[in-house]
Design a protein around this motif. Structure first.
Motif, PDB file in Angstrom:
ATOM      1  N   MET A   1       1.886  48.967  68.856  1.00  0.00           N
ATOM      2  CA  MET A   1       3.053  48.758  69.525  1.00  0.00           C
ATOM      3  C   MET A   1       2.758  48.919  71.017  1.00  0.00           C
ATOM      4  SD  MET A   1       6.922  49.835  69.037  1.00  0.00           S
ATOM      5  CE  MET A   1       6.839  51.580  69.358  1.00  0.00           C
TER       6      MET A   1
ATOM      7  N   VAL B   1       3.289  49.519  62.213  1.00  0.00           N
ATOM      8  CA  VAL B   1       2.538  50.109  63.461  1.00  0.00           C
ATOM      9  C   VAL B   1       2.006  51.322  62.933  1.00  0.00           C
ATOM     10  CG1 VAL B   1       3.381  50.943  65.599  1.00  0.00           C
ATOM     11  CG2 VAL B   1       4.295  48.850  64.922  1.00  0.00           C
TER      12      VAL B   1
ATOM     13  N   THR C   1       4.272  49.156  74.846  1.00  0.00           N
ATOM     14  CA  THR C   1       5.711  49.262  75.416  1.00  0.00           C
ATOM     15  C   THR C   1       5.520  48.989  76.900  1.00  0.00           C
ATOM     16  OG1 THR C   1       5.179  51.602  75.684  1.00  0.00           O
ATOM     17  CG2 THR C   1       6.052  50.981  73.323  1.00  0.00           C
TER      18      THR C   1
ATOM     19  N   ASP D   1       5.974  44.124  70.061  1.00  0.00           N
ATOM     20  CA  ASP D   1       6.589  44.714  71.119  1.00  0.00           C
ATOM     21  C   ASP D   1       7.357  45.658  70.825  1.00  0.00           C
ATOM     22  OD1 ASP D   1       8.809  43.517  69.834  1.00  0.00           O
ATOM     23  OD2 ASP D   1       9.057  42.019  71.424  1.00  0.00           O
ATOM     24  N   ALA D   2       7.952  46.369  71.534  1.00  0.00           N
ATOM     25  CA  ALA D   2       8.963  47.573  71.027  1.00  0.00           C
ATOM     26  C   ALA D   2      10.159  47.324  69.896  1.00  0.00           C
ATOM     27  CB  ALA D   2       9.653  48.112  72.265  1.00  0.00           C
TER      28      ALA D   2
ATOM     29  N   PHE E   1       8.978  45.645  67.493  1.00  0.00           N
ATOM     30  CA  PHE E   1       8.061  45.065  66.436  1.00  0.00           C
ATOM     31  C   PHE E   1       7.786  43.415  66.121  1.00  0.00           C
ATOM     32  CE2 PHE E   1      10.742  48.604  64.679  1.00  0.00           C
ATOM     33  CZ  PHE E   1      10.305  49.570  65.206  1.00  0.00           C
TER      34      PHE E   1
ATOM     35  N   SER F   1      -0.166  43.870  74.379  1.00  0.00           N
ATOM     36  CA  SER F   1       0.452  42.623  74.334  1.00  0.00           C
ATOM     37  C   SER F   1       0.076  41.516  75.248  1.00  0.00           C
ATOM     38  CB  SER F   1       1.787  42.939  74.298  1.00  0.00           C
ATOM     39  OG  SER F   1       2.318  43.362  75.566  1.00  0.00           O
TER      40      SER F   1
ATOM     41  N   ASN G   1      -1.175  47.587  62.912  1.00  0.00           N
ATOM     42  CA  ASN G   1      -0.476  47.111  64.163  1.00  0.00           C
ATOM     43  C   ASN G   1      -0.499  48.002  65.398  1.00  0.00           C
ATOM     44  OD1 ASN G   1      -0.255  44.673  62.832  1.00  0.00           O
ATOM     45  ND2 ASN G   1       2.081  45.086  62.420  1.00  0.00           N
TER      46      ASN G   1
ATOM     47  N   ILE H   1       0.476  53.367  69.593  1.00  0.00           N
ATOM     48  CA  ILE H   1       1.477  52.890  70.481  1.00  0.00           C
ATOM     49  C   ILE H   1       0.540  53.166  71.896  1.00  0.00           C
ATOM     50  CG2 ILE H   1       3.660  53.041  71.665  1.00  0.00           C
ATOM     51  CD1 ILE H   1       4.524  55.084  69.453  1.00  0.00           C
TER      52      ILE H   1
ATOM     53  N   ALA I   1       8.839  51.847  62.782  1.00  0.00           N
ATOM     54  CA  ALA I   1       7.697  51.045  63.462  1.00  0.00           C
ATOM     55  C   ALA I   1       6.740  51.437  62.376  1.00  0.00           C
ATOM     56  CB  ALA I   1       7.310  51.890  64.634  1.00  0.00           C
TER      57      ALA I   1
END
Ligand code: URA
Length: 309
Positions: free
Chosen positions: A204, A240, A206, A156-157, A159, A248, A202, A243, A235
């Motif tokens: 991310m 990360v 958002t 998530d935002a 991390f 998620s 990873n 994005i 990030a």
């Protein structure tokens, strides 16, 4: 651990729903697909599905279906692939052989609605051993634009590798773990092709494209370029590499339903260098083909392997 069940003398991975209310319903209407258990013979239509690809745009998912059909010789190359979600423009769904290709729109709420209905569709159709891949676009961090990122973990935002949803007014936190072996296999497919760079990292996820992704070009912005760079560097340090806005809940819902799942997104720009998408339409189009090429290669390998066994 994935769960398997005995079927035809082999162990097959079933799809799970976990909702006792479904059993007492006479009919299940998959409203946003305009499909239902009484109005359609879902096993006849979908039982042979083994690969599901989901992506934001209906147009892209249709062209992906045509590309796979032609390339893998799965069907008459001149065949038309009708949208199976007739009479609704919420989502589009196309099928060729064992591949189902479905659009999900933009953002967590949109993909989440689609996934509830997709998971129930696969369950009602009695599908087994299904692999689901989200193919899409993203903003990269520290990567050359056009690089394909296979997601190791969706974070998530802040991390964290989890997805939080408010249910009955309370937060429910779900794991966003994806299938590690599938991610490695997909990374290998990128290497096999050798036509563009493919990395694992990873992703991310958002809630927004602008402030949620530290852009400086939205209608509102209350931070500086330096603040943005510090956040993106944090990030990057958390692993990360790209994005986007769907991975998620995609990972969380696939894990709950025992689906083998992966996320493969191309980066359209390097976010440390800018916010606006300034590349030409042709260049962006070329980038968007890359996750499709990688999945095509994966499906081809899997189909060839199953022909031999
Ligand atoms: N999709 C996103 O969510 N962000 C980007 O920067 C590009 C595509």
């Amino acid at each position: 651990m994935p769960r398997c069940e005995e079927k035809n003398g082999t162990c097959e991975r079933s799809i799970y729903v976990n909702n006792p209310h479904l059993d007492s319903m006479k009919e299940d209407i998959l409203y946003h697909f305009n499909l239902g258990t009484s109005s359609h013979d879902l096993p006849a239509m979908f039982e042979d599905v083994k690969f599901v690809c989901v992506g934001g745009s209906p147009w892209r998912m249709k062209s992906f279906t045509e590309y796979i059909a032609k390339d893998l010789g799965l069907a008459d190359p001149n065949a038309e692939y009708p949208n199976l979600c007739k009479g609704t423009d919420r989502y589009a769904m196309f099928k060729v052989g064992p591949l189902l290709s479905v659009s999900h729109g933009m953002g967590i709420p949109s993909i989440s609605i689609m996934l509830h209905e997709l998971i129930k569709l696969l369950y009602h159709a009695r599908c087994t051993d299904v692999t689901v891949v989200r193919i899409g676009t993203s903003g990269g961090i520290g990567l050359k634009p056009g690089t394909v990122v296979v997601t190791k973990q969706s974070v998530d935002a802040m991390f964290k590798p989890s997805f939080e949803q408010i249910i009955l007014g309370k937060p429910v936190v779900r794991s966003t773990e994806l299938d590690g072996k599938l991610a490695e296999d997909l990374l290998k497919c990128g290497d096999d092709l050798g036509e563009f760079e493919t990395v694992i990292g990873n992703t991310m996820c958002t809630l927004d494209f602008y402030e949620g992704q530290a852009r400086l070009d939205g209608a509102f912005c209350s931070y500086t370029e330096e603040d943005k760079q510090i956040y993106l560097a944090e990030a990057y340090a958390a692993g990360v590499r790209n994005i986007e806005m769907e991975s998620s809940v995609f990972a969380a819902m696939c894990k709950l339903s025992n689906l083998r799942a992966a996320v493969v997104c191309v980066t359209l720009l390097d976010r440390q260098k800018g916010d606006q998408l300034t590349s030409s339409h042709d260049v962006l189009n070329d980038y968007q083909q890359r996750p499709q090429m990688l999945i095509r290669h994966y499906i081809k390998k899997k189909l060839n392997a199953s022909k031999k066994s």
